[in-house]
Structure formats: structure tokens, C-alpha cells
Design a protein around this motif. Structure first.
Motif: not given
Length: 264
Positions: A64-66, A209-213, A217-222, A224-228
Motif C-alpha cells: 500500500f505504501t509503495l 492493485l487489489a485485484n492483481w495482488m 480480504n482488503v477489498r471486502s473490508n474497504a 468503497n476504497i478498492f471497489g468490487s
């Protein structure tokens, strides 16, 4: 000058002109900033792990930082310096009147400056990404490097088109307008849990980012930020935003009447 090769000639000229001490120092600063942050994070993680640093335990925070440091900060800073003042620099340098007299000169020069902004910024972003991923040293290092590099490419292409459009529309207050857009839209509205954030570039990049990595679990918790949405939706949205912004900028610059320095 051949109209088909004119954008490439403009890009070569602008890149040759960028080899000054100030711009080279700026390039190294863009490379060094993410590297310094990642190196500091790695040192802190190493100290907290009693010299038994396991990158796999910190893969998501480092990732996330990178992502934030390169596609969302380094790319935008470089493009602010190169894409945004594409028109204002020509007006201030009193060269706009000569470009305006050439057939298709306005569009070709603007497109050449777009390519220059993308290439210059992307070179710094890719070098910084490679060094940062090497410092992290995770077992998915190759995957992270590929993902971050592709996101940097998409970020440069899309944001350069937006900043170029801002530069065409608001040539008198170019940098102020671009900074306001960045802070309000890309760093503000992109986090708003509403339909409006889906029209921002950073929302689409975070979704990729969330899809390719594979961070489900991160997407399910956020969400609105990472989309579905699937990868194809994010890519189509980014392509549409880039094409529309760049196309409108090229159309606008062809018919806009900009004052010369004497007239201003």
C-alpha cells in the motif's frame, strides 16, 4: 516537418532540453523520495522483528505504501511539472504564435508534450519502483514489481491527459488549478463512498492493485476504497477517461485563442 513525426520530434526536443542541472536533480528527487520512505519502513520493521525481518508479514503495508508513493505521488508530481504547463510555457516564451500558424501545429505540439510528460515521469517512477521492491525483498517481488510498474504506466497516461486538459483550459492559473484538482478530486473524492469516486483515476488504480495482488480480504473490508468491479471494468474506465480528456484537450487547443505576452 512531417505531421506524422512531429509529436516525436517535439518529444525528442523537450527531452534533450530537460538535461539541465535543475531538471536532473528533480528527476533524482522523484526517484529518491519513495526509496527513502521504503528504506525507513524496512529499518523500522527490522528493528521491531529483532533482526528477523520476514517480508511476507509486511507485504500489504509495504504494498500500500509503495502504491501510494509511486502511482499516486511520484507520478502526479512529475506530471504536474511537465504536463500542466504545456501551453503556459509556450505563451510565456512567446513561441505560441509560431506554433499556431502551422497546420495542425497546435495539436501535434500538445501531443508531443503529452508524450514527453509521460516518458519523463514514467522513467523516474519505474526506477523508483524497482529499487523499492528490491528493498522490500518479498517472495512475491516479481509480481509486485510488475503490478506497480503497470499501475505507474496507467497513472501517467491518465493523469497526464487530465493535467494537459487543465493546462489548456486554465492557462493563466495552471498550477493552482491542477493542484486543486489533485487535492479535491484524486485525494478527496476518490475516497468518498459514493458514485462520484468511481469517476476518479485513483479509485480505478486502487481497484486494479487489489485485484492483481489478490488482496480479497482488503477489498471486502474497504470496498468503497478498492471497489468490487473486475479488472476489465477498471481498465475500460481508465481508457475512457484518458481518451476523453486527451481528445478534448487536443480539440480545445486547436480552436482556442491564447493571448501573446504583449497582448496579455
Amino acid at each position: 516537418m512531417n505531421r506524422l513525426t512531429m509529436p516525436w520530434d517535439v518529444m525528442q526536443f523537450e527531452l534533450r532540453r530537460s538535461f539541465t542541472m535543475g531538471r536532473i536533480a528533480m528527476w533524482f528527487a522523484l526517484v529518491a523520495f519513495p526509496v527513502a520512505i521504503i528504506a525507513t519502513m524496512r529499518g523500522i520493521a527490522l528493528a521491531s522483528s529483532a533482526n528477523k525481518f520476514d517480508p511476507a508479514e509486511f507485504i500489504e503495508p509495504f504494498g500500500f505504501t509503495l502504491y501510494f508513493l509511486v502511482p499516486e505521488v511520484t507520478c502526479l508530481l512529475g506530471l504536474l511539472l511537465w504536463a500542466t504547463p504545456a501551453i503556459s510555457t509556450e505563451i510565456e516564451g512567446q513561441t505560441w504564435v509560431y506554433l499556431a500558424l502551422r497546420r495542425s501545429g497546435r495539436r501535434m505540439v500538445l501531443f508531443g508534450k503529452y508524450l514527453t510528460a509521460v516518458v519523463w515521469t514514467l522513467s523516474a517512477s519505474l526506477v523508483s519502483t524497482a529499487v523499492c521492491v528490491w528493498l522490500i525483498g518479498t517472495d512475491v517481488m516479481l509480481r509486485m514489481w510488475c503490478v506497480m510498474s503497470v499501475l505507474a504506466v496507467l497513472s501517467c497516461l491518465a493523469h497526464a491527459a487530465i493535467f494537459l486538459l487543465i493546462g489548456v483550459l486554465f492557462y493563466r492559473r495552471t498550477m493552482v488549478s491542477a493542484v486543486l484538482y489533485t487535492m479535491i478530486v484524486e485525494y478527496g473524492l476518490s475516497f468518498v463512498p459514493a458514485l462520484v469516486n468511481k469517476f476518479t483515476i485513483n479509485y480505478r488504480l486502487r481497484g486494479l492493485l487489489a485485484n492483481w495482488m489478490g488482496w480479497e480480504n482488503v477489498r471486502s473490508n474497504a470496498e468503497n476504497i478498492f471497489g468490487s468491479e473486475p479488472v476489465s471494468t477498471h481498465l475500460m474506465a481508465l481508457s475512457a477517461l484518458t481518451i476523453i480528456a486527451l481528445g478534448f484537450a487536443l480539440y480545445r487547443v486547436e480552436y482556442a485563442e491564447y493571448p501573446t505576452q504583449q497582448e496579455g
